[in-house]
Design an enzyme around this catalytic site. Sequence first.
Site, PDB file in Angstrom:
ATOM      1  N   ASP A   1       0.832  -1.197   0.000  1.00  0.00           N
ATOM      2  CA  ASP A   1       0.000   0.000   0.000  1.00  0.00           C
ATOM      3  C   ASP A   1       0.867   1.247   0.000  1.00  0.00           C
ATOM      4  O   ASP A   1       1.903   1.295   0.659  1.00  0.00           O
ATOM      5  CB  ASP A   1      -0.950   0.017   1.203  1.00  0.00           C
ATOM      6  N   SER A   2       0.457   2.247  -0.781  1.00  0.00           N
ATOM      7  CA  SER A   2       1.093   3.552  -0.826  1.00  0.00           C
ATOM      8  C   SER A   2       2.586   3.433  -1.152  1.00  0.00           C
ATOM      9  O   SER A   2       2.947   2.934  -2.222  1.00  0.00           O
ATOM     10  CB  SER A   2       0.850   4.281   0.496  1.00  0.00           C
ATOM     11  N   ALA A   3       3.457   3.854  -0.236  1.00  0.00           N
ATOM     12  CA  ALA A   3       4.893   3.684  -0.477  1.00  0.00           C
ATOM     13  C   ALA A   3       5.247   2.216  -0.643  1.00  0.00           C
ATOM     14  O   ALA A   3       6.127   1.866  -1.445  1.00  0.00           O
ATOM     15  CB  ALA A   3       5.681   4.284   0.687  1.00  0.00           C
TER      16      ALA A   3
END
Length: 279
Positions: free
Chosen positions: A120-122
């Site tokens: 998720d995300s980074a």
Amino acid sequence: MPGIAERREQFAAMFTRPLPAGVDSSATTLGGRPALELRRTAGEDVLLYLHGGGFVVGSPRVTAHVTAALLRHLDGRAVSPDYRLAPEHPFPAAPDDCLAAYRELLDSGVDPRRLVVAGDSAGAALAVVTLTRARDAGLPMPAAAVLFSPAVDLTLSGASMRSKDGVDPFFAPADLAWLFERYLAGADGAAPEASPVFADLTGLPPLLIQAGSSELLLDDAVRLAGRAGADEVAVTLEVVPRQPHVFQLDDRSAEAAAALERAGRFLATRLGGGEQNRS
């Protein structure tokens, strides 16, 4: 403005949830780093999950309930490395740790056909970088990857950085710039290993990308899907209306539960044999 340690504590307090019944957790190591292992069954499926947090905050435990939701569809275990964080360990420490984790799974005998990756995300960005670096090193690809709200353009050049400014409930562009500056520490944010939206994605496994329509990083997901498609990668993009960045973290949200269900089934189907004996 809170310091790094306080930011990490606040992030953990905001998002950490209990693990569901039937999932055992244990501390382990992977790629030379501490890691969290979750196990649901004794099967051979393996999920490598890379947590988010802007490369500065977060841990495997914070996102363990998301990892467990995906694991429900698999027959085996999930492992999430505690990769090094910025600013103490800037780029490329995190991608180095993630590639080492992927390589160790293969070296330990994990069948790549039974291996899937998510983040998720980074962590989603690190998942893409890990796959491109593994490909370049001649390592086999996993069966599939799931990317939640991938933060894949550290130059902040996506149109949604402007169009969703004030709509995104979590971030302003300056917030993301602060995180990415600490991670890059002067490195080129447009380099493909920092911002994989600019990378050659040829040869990557099937991808499922999920994002919310209300997030600043929406165009990161859209452009990554377009790049993958142009590079002949099988890719599915889901944009869920009126949802924020990594909305899958909200264990009270019907939209999050439905998205995680779709993501888990996507992984299970590509592992071969569908979901028989997995649920």
